[in-house]
Motif scaffolding. Structure first.
Motif, PDB file in Angstrom:
ATOM      1  N   GLU A  16       0.833  -1.209   0.000  1.00 18.31           N
ATOM      2  CA  GLU A  16       0.000   0.000   0.000  1.00 18.31           C
ATOM      3  C   GLU A  16       0.865   1.256   0.000  1.00 18.31           C
ATOM      4  O   GLU A  16       0.531   2.247  -0.650  1.00 18.31           O
ATOM      5  N   ARG A  67      -0.031   2.461  -3.671  1.00 19.51           N
ATOM      6  CA  ARG A  67      -1.049   3.496  -3.489  1.00 19.51           C
ATOM      7  C   ARG A  67      -0.445   4.801  -2.977  1.00 19.51           C
ATOM      8  O   ARG A  67      -0.705   5.873  -3.522  1.00 19.51           O
ATOM      9  N   MET A 126      -8.293  -0.178  -3.836  1.00 19.65           N
ATOM     10  CA  MET A 126      -7.486   0.407  -2.775  1.00 19.65           C
ATOM     11  C   MET A 126      -7.108   1.858  -3.084  1.00 19.65           C
ATOM     12  O   MET A 126      -7.069   2.709  -2.189  1.00 19.65           O
ATOM     13  N   VAL A 160      -6.130   1.672   4.141  1.00 18.38           N
ATOM     14  CA  VAL A 160      -5.898   0.689   3.083  1.00 18.38           C
ATOM     15  C   VAL A 160      -4.947  -0.405   3.550  1.00 18.38           C
ATOM     16  O   VAL A 160      -5.061  -1.565   3.125  1.00 18.38           O
ATOM     17  N   HIS A 205      -5.991  -4.299   3.377  1.00 15.65           N
ATOM     18  CA  HIS A 205      -5.103  -5.230   2.670  1.00 15.65           C
ATOM     19  C   HIS A 205      -4.636  -6.339   3.611  1.00 15.65           C
ATOM     20  O   HIS A 205      -4.651  -7.524   3.248  1.00 15.65           O
TER      21      HIS A 205
END
Length: 290
Positions: A142, A146, A213, A226, A230
């Motif tokens: 993440e 992300r 996400m 997130v 996850h």
């Protein structure tokens, strides 16, 4: 130019830097056992957190900038989105975990999912290490895909005046995320149509997951949200099988029709979330600065 300035003025350069750091972490330590996987993933997660904090000092204590056009509905919208995503995602993970465990236990036809060499210490230590790997994987993936890549692509597109930069950045980063989940996957010796279908299905499933996400991060502004989603998905999807075998799956390309069916159903679970994510990212307004 320091790291915060690089992140702000040259987001793609920051993406390249973070990617190089990730590659170095996974190259430095081989993943020949669960213990080494834990060390490798923990190192990568730590490096990613350090990099994010160095570029954005408030990343751990404050939220990322959020792209809401209507601040008054933020709390309600965020809570509703989180409950919806968490419910579907965790149900998905639990389904994958239970069916995979039943397959391994011999209650469903087909070969059990291929596994890698597991730990050699006590079951309690094995479980603790498994949970640590799941958490570290959530933080690393993440943080990179992300926190760095999706936002980096979005910021670069926004700087160029492109339309729907948040949506385009999320699609690009999700595709990279999906492809990398199968790029180096060991393939079963009996490779055939089922294996090819598994590789395609896993790429699609991981791409949808990454896209969702990105939307959650954009909507909530919280990296830890997130990471939690996850990590929870990983624990639920792999935990039951790990409890039976003490081992992690080594490949998605097993050639087993049951494993293929699980992947296809898991991807189907993510479709409604992806549709909701598309709406969020399409209507995302330029972020407000603090």
């Amino acid at each position: 130019m320091n790291l915060p300035e690089t992140r702000s003025r040259h987001p793609l350069a920051f993406v390249a830097l973070a990617t190089l750091v990730a590659v170095a972490c996974f190259t430095a330590i081989p993943a020949n056992s669960l213990e080494l996987v834990g060390i490798q993933t923990a190192l990568a997660a730590s490096c990613m957190v350090v990099l994010l904090v160095a570029a954005e000092p408030d990343v751990l204590s404050q939220r990322f900038r959020r792209p809401f056009a209507e601040p008054a509905c933020e709390t309600r919208c965020v809570r509703k989105t989180f409950v919806f995503v968490a419910g579907v995602l965790f149900a998905n993970g639990l389904f994958v975990g239970i069916v995979t465990a039943l397959s391994i236990a011999g209650k469903l036809p087909g070969e059990a999912m291929q596994v890698s060499a597991g730990p050699t210490f006590a079951p309690l230590g094995s479980i603790a290490l498994f949970l640590a790997v799941c958490v570290a994987t959530g933080v690393f993936e993440e943080g990179l895909f992300r926190g760095v890549i999706s936002r980096g692509f979005s910021d670069a597109l926004r700087a160029e005046g492109r339309k729907s930069p948040a949506l385009t950045g999320a699609i690009a980063s999700a595709f990279v995320f999906g492809v990398l989940h199968t790029a180096n996957a060991p393939v079963a010796e009996f490779a055939g149509e089922v294996v090819v279908a598994q590789l395609v299905a896993k790429t699609v499933q991981a791409t949808l997951f990454g896209f969702v996400m990105s939307a959650v991060l954009s909507h909530t502004g919280s990296l830890w949200t997130v990471v939690l989603l996850h990590t929870g998905f990983n624990i639920l999807s792999m935990g039951p099988a790990f409890a039976l075998t003490g081992e992690l799956p080594s490949t998605y390309a097993t050639g087993d029709p049951v494993d293929l069916a699980v992947l296809l159903i898991s991807a189907a679970f993510l479709v409604p979330l992806a549709v909701h994510a598309w709406r969020i990212l399409t209507h995302a307004a330029p972020p407000r600065t603090r």
